[in-house]
Design a protein around this motif. Structure first.
Motif, PDB file in Angstrom:
ATOM      1  N   MET A 114      46.163 -42.333 114.702  1.00 43.79           N
ATOM      2  CA  MET A 114      46.538 -43.550 113.981  1.00 43.79           C
ATOM      3  C   MET A 114      46.961 -43.224 112.547  1.00 43.79           C
ATOM      4  N   ASP A 115      47.632 -42.085 112.362  1.00 41.24           N
ATOM      5  CA  ASP A 115      47.992 -41.653 111.012  1.00 41.24           C
ATOM      6  C   ASP A 115      49.134 -42.458 110.400  1.00 41.24           C
ATOM      7  N   ARG A 116      49.757 -43.340 111.195  1.00 38.76           N
ATOM      8  CA  ARG A 116      50.792 -44.222 110.657  1.00 38.76           C
ATOM      9  C   ARG A 116      50.338 -45.684 110.677  1.00 38.76           C
ATOM     10  N   PHE A 117      49.049 -45.879 110.849  1.00 33.96           N
ATOM     11  CA  PHE A 117      48.479 -47.228 110.895  1.00 33.96           C
ATOM     12  C   PHE A 117      48.509 -47.861 109.509  1.00 33.96           C
ATOM     13  N   ASP A 118      49.185 -49.005 109.414  1.00 34.86           N
ATOM     14  CA  ASP A 118      49.277 -49.748 108.161  1.00 34.86           C
ATOM     15  C   ASP A 118      48.782 -51.162 108.439  1.00 34.86           C
ATOM     16  N   PRO A 119      47.509 -51.441 108.184  1.00 33.24           N
ATOM     17  CA  PRO A 119      46.958 -52.757 108.548  1.00 33.24           C
ATOM     18  C   PRO A 119      47.671 -53.923 107.866  1.00 33.24           C
ATOM     19  N   ALA A 120      48.093 -53.749 106.634  1.00 35.11           N
ATOM     20  CA  ALA A 120      48.798 -54.825 105.936  1.00 35.11           C
ATOM     21  C   ALA A 120      50.132 -55.133 106.611  1.00 35.11           C
ATOM     22  N   GLU A 121      50.814 -54.081 107.071  1.00 35.29           N
ATOM     23  CA  GLU A 121      52.082 -54.286 107.772  1.00 35.29           C
ATOM     24  C   GLU A 121      51.851 -55.006 109.091  1.00 35.29           C
ATOM     25  N   TRP A 122      50.835 -54.582 109.829  1.00 33.49           N
ATOM     26  CA  TRP A 122      50.509 -55.268 111.079  1.00 33.49           C
ATOM     27  C   TRP A 122      50.261 -56.749 110.828  1.00 33.49           C
ATOM     28  N   ALA A 123      49.433 -57.040 109.848  1.00 30.20           N
ATOM     29  CA  ALA A 123      49.081 -58.432 109.569  1.00 30.20           C
ATOM     30  C   ALA A 123      50.309 -59.251 109.211  1.00 30.20           C
ATOM     31  N   GLU A 124      51.238 -58.649 108.471  1.00 22.12           N
ATOM     32  CA  GLU A 124      52.447 -59.367 108.091  1.00 22.12           C
ATOM     33  C   GLU A 124      53.326 -59.639 109.309  1.00 22.12           C
ATOM     34  N   VAL A 125      53.405 -58.684 110.235  1.00 25.78           N
ATOM     35  CA  VAL A 125      54.155 -58.893 111.476  1.00 25.78           C
ATOM     36  C   VAL A 125      53.546 -60.053 112.257  1.00 25.78           C
ATOM     37  N   PHE A 126      52.227 -60.080 112.355  1.00 22.98           N
ATOM     38  CA  PHE A 126      51.560 -61.142 113.110  1.00 22.98           C
ATOM     39  C   PHE A 126      51.745 -62.498 112.427  1.00 22.98           C
TER      40      PHE A 126
END
Length: 513
Positions: A114-126
């Motif tokens: 998960m070295d490219r995991f960006d939680p803020a980006e995920w949340a923005e997509v959702f």
């Protein structure tokens, strides 16, 4: 074998085992919360539960299957099927990675980075997709915790990515003003890896029994130690992360779980009472007493309007919940149809995606989420905060009721319509969503013809969402609306009525004051 073999797990690097044999103090703490009330661990008490308003209004959430299975990318059940000698996954594993006693399921963990995991980006997509609540898998059947647990060394916080990826995402969800959720599939771990006990595999290796175990036969009831551990792991998720949705998978209807389920529900509802938050438990089949939690159907549909709010958990992919290379994705048309059908029948849609092992959301899945968000930007008024109308819909396409039937859906037509409503202080708004755009540019809504008698009142105003006022006629057979030349959104169209007020002659538009 692949050109670049995966690096197996080094047993020497493992953290020390966690002793979970004495749960007396933790169980006493759970009982103290239950005793404090207001809920007790009886079904009569738990039936006093009320579904929170935020959840009734939310309509759309995101489910996330992520974890070790994304490394072999053969589906979320790979940890089971790779050890079943009659399954094609068994030979695939041996041909690709070698013998099971040399490279087992645990050996995928170092490659789950998960070295490219960006939680803020995920949340923005959702958030752009229109999701109101987010439900990541906290622990799947494989027994690998995606959260920071004190009850096991086998977690993302201590292995693989070596961080609390679940907690980081929950923080990002808060920042995007969505609601936290969590799913637990732990119950099935009692038997999930048992195929590896039937031949020479690493499941038999005592060094890893705290991960692969119990690996018992599915015909046997789980023992008290496992049931206590299930309860306390779930309590740990509740207390550490305060999810407002707690989703459970299917094996909980086993009779042995029943008293533990009641304790868990009472504990969760009492904790939520302390927090001042409205919470939801999703369950399948008969695991909970009706009225004590929210019923969930996997990849399914209702035949009509259910009096109590319910949920359909489905996925963007037709064949897998987790990441696989050759997904057979649903179309945007299919997903919008699924959402609208569920909402018209008093349900919520929990739509799953499956990120890759490095923590990225695949472009195809991102595109589908963006498409849903674009559609909801135009038509969300007919979805969010809505309630079922007198009937759920009309049209020729038969919707098969039940679970695991989403691949049986026939394509909708422009004659397939779903209805929703929202009461207003002076009248009613009623919405008809045509699930496909009519070829001749005319929306024909038969349930709104004068012969049906369903509207009951005169139409004070008619608009097309994303466009505005439109010409219309009404006769005994149908209400016919001349649609704009350019569709306002990518899928179908929504016709909105404001019905003549029952008592007050003055109109107040609830959206504009």
């Amino acid at each position: 074998m692949p050109d670049s073999p995966l690096e197996p797990l080094d047993p020497v690097s493992l953290p020390p085992r966690v002793d979970v044999s004495d749960n007396s103090a933790a169980l006493a703490a759970v009982q103290a919360v239950i005793d404090a009330g207001p809920f007790s661990s009886t079904w009569d008490s738990l039936r006093e539960y009320e579904v929170p308003l935020w959840y009734r209004d939310a309509k759309f959430g995101i489910f996330i299957h992520w974890g070790i299975p994304s490394v072999p990318a053969q589906g979320e059940w790979y940890s089971r099927t790779m050890y079943l000698e009659a399954d094609r996954a068994f030979e695939h594993h041996r041909e690709t990675y070698g013998p099971h006693n040399e490279f087992g399921y645990k050996d995928f963990i170092p490659s789950f980075t998960m070295d490219r995991f960006d939680p803020a980006e995920w949340a923005e997509v959702f958030r752009r997709a229109g999701a109101q609540f987010i439900v990541p898998v906290a622990e799947h059947h494989d027994g690998f915790a995606m959260y920071d647990t004190a009850r096991s060394r086998w977690s993302a916080a201590q292995m693989g990515p070596r961080k609390d990826v679940f907690g980081e995402l929950m923080t990002a969800v808060d920042g995007a003003w969505m609601v936290r959720g969590a799913s637990s599939h732990r119950a099935e771990h009692w038997f999930f890896m048992n195929g590896g006990m039937r031949f020479d595999s690493d499941v038999r290796d005592a060094r890893f029994s705290d991960f692969y175990g119990p690996a018992q036969r599915e015909e046997t009831a789980p023992n008290e130690l496992f049931l206590e551990d299930w309860l306390l792991r779930t309590v740990e998720i509740i207390d550490q992360y305060r999810p407002q949705v707690l989703w459970f998978d299917w094996w909980l209807e086993q009779p042995a779980f029943e008293p533990y389920i009641r304790k868990l529900a009472a504990y969760y509802y009492n904790r939520a009472h302390e927090w001042g938050r409205g919470v939801v438990i999703n369950y399948k089949w008969t695991a909970f007493a009706e009225g004590s939690a929210v019923y969930d159907i996997e990849r399914g549909a209702m035949p009509g309007i259910r009096p109590d709010v319910w949920q359909n958990d489905s996925s963007v992919g037709k064949t897998s919940w987790g990441w696989i290379e050759d997904h057979d994705y649903k179309s945007l048309d299919d997903l919008i149809g699924e959402l609208v059908d569920v909402v018209a029948k008093n349900g919520n849609l929990l739509l799953n995606i499956g990120p890759t092992a490095d923590g990225t959301i695949a472009p195809a899945e991102r595109e589908l989420l963006e498409g849903i968000g674009d559609w909801l930007t135009v038509n969300g008024e007919a979805i969010f905060g809505s309630r079922p109308w007198l009937i759920p819909g009309e049209g020729p396409t038969e919707v098969v009721a039940g679970s695991m039937i989403d691949d049986a859906f026939a394509p909708y037509t422009s004659e397939d319509v779903r209805f929703t409503t929202r009461p207003d202080v002076t009248g009613d708004y009623v919405y008809a969503t045509l699930l496909r755009w009519p070829d001749d540019g005319v929306a024909r809504i038969r349930s709104w013809g004068t012969a049906s008698g369903l509207l009951g009142r005169r139409i004070a105003e008619l608009t097309v969402l994303g466009h505005g006022a439109a010409e219309w006629t009404q006769d005994a057979d149908a209400l016919c609306v001349t649609l704009p030349e350019t569709p306002p959104s990518a899928v179908g169209v929504v016709v909105k009525l404001f019905l003549e007020p029952v008592h007050e002659p003055a109109r107040k538009d609830f959206l504009h004051g």
